[in-house]
Design an enzyme around this catalytic site. Structure first.
Site, PDB file in Angstrom:
ATOM      1  N   GLU A 136       0.869  -1.123   0.028  1.00  0.00           N
ATOM      2  CA  GLU A 136      -0.182  -0.019  -0.045  1.00  0.00           C
ATOM      3  C   GLU A 136       0.963   1.337  -0.031  1.00  0.00           C
ATOM      4  O   GLU A 136       1.673   1.498   0.850  1.00  0.00           O
ATOM      5  CB  GLU A 136      -0.895   0.047   1.338  1.00  0.00           C
ATOM      6  CG  GLU A 136      -1.883   1.028   1.299  1.00  0.00           C
ATOM      7  CD  GLU A 136      -2.668   1.188   2.378  1.00  0.00           C
ATOM      8  OE1 GLU A 136      -3.792   1.866   2.592  1.00  0.00           O
ATOM      9  OE2 GLU A 136      -2.576   0.368   3.398  1.00  0.00           O
ATOM     10  N   GLU A 196     -12.138   2.694   5.100  1.00  0.00           N
ATOM     11  CA  GLU A 196     -11.233   3.169   6.122  1.00  0.00           C
ATOM     12  C   GLU A 196     -11.405   4.753   6.371  1.00  0.00           C
ATOM     13  O   GLU A 196     -10.191   5.161   5.774  1.00  0.00           O
ATOM     14  CB  GLU A 196      -9.781   2.506   5.533  1.00  0.00           C
ATOM     15  CG  GLU A 196      -8.657   2.621   6.596  1.00  0.00           C
ATOM     16  CD  GLU A 196      -7.216   2.141   6.334  1.00  0.00           C
ATOM     17  OE1 GLU A 196      -6.782   1.226   6.759  1.00  0.00           O
ATOM     18  OE2 GLU A 196      -6.732   2.819   5.233  1.00  0.00           O
TER      19      GLU A 196
END
Length: 199
Positions: free
Chosen positions: A82, A179
């Protein structure tokens, strides 16, 4: 392994002095994933450590990713990495799509993919729709939050209704993880799904 979160660590995969700890963490992650039924694991690069040159840090990250990708593949689990913005996590090592693609080329594993967090990439580079479309084949997970504020879609500048339709149009088949920090409460904020045609 994320390292010591309470002390500000955000992963250790690029740390030359913690390779053995990282590799032991891969085995633990596989064990956890097998119990939980996970088919995908995210590797956090971490904040770039002081005292090492750029080439050494990059080589450590590449070698650790090679190790993890191979071990995970043998266990039937995909590896994602990520990119995270350097405003929220100053010094985070992996922070743009271009850098992640270059790292992926050096790792040269068919079991390494990108986890594309829309919020982080809006902060770092923008051009979201075109970037996702151009790299769809290597994006295995998408996450979201709006910007600024990292709240739910509809609270900031990102046109999520367009992006959801775009992801459908280009054939994205993976999950979209939410998120974000609710602007008020979780329940009150869930109206964004209907407003953005996400349910």
């Amino acid at each position: 392994p994320a390292g010591d979160w309470a002390k500000g660590e955000r992963g250790i995969a690029c740390h030359p002095d913690r390779v053995e700890e990282f590799r032991a963490g891969v085995d633990k992650a596989i064990a956890y994933a097998q119990v939980l039924g996970n088919t995908q694991i995210n590797c956090l690069a971490g904040i770039r450590p002081q005292g090492y040159d750029c080439a050494t840090v990059e080589q450590t990250f590449v070698e650790n990713l090679k190790f993890a990708a191979e071990k995970l593949q043998a266990a039937g689990i995909k590896l994602v990495m990520e990119m995270i913005n350097t405003r929220d996590i100053p010094g985070f090592y992996l922070n743009t799509t271009k850098q992640a693609l270059a790292i992926r080329d050096k790792v040269a594993s068919s079991n390494l993919f990108l986890q594309y967090d829309i919020y982080h990439m809006q902060v770092m580079e923008g051009d979201l729709a075109r970037t996702v479309e151009a790299n769809l084949a290597v994006i295995n997970h998408v996450q979201l939050a709006d910007n600024p504020g990292r709240n739910e879609p509809g609270t900031g500048e990102i046109n999520y209704r367009f992006l959801f339709e775009h992801l459908d149009r280009i054939g994205y088949q993976g999950w979209i993880g939410c998120e974000y920090k609710p602007a008020t409460t979780t329940a009150a904020g869930l109206g964004w799904m209907k407003a953005h045609n996400a349910i």
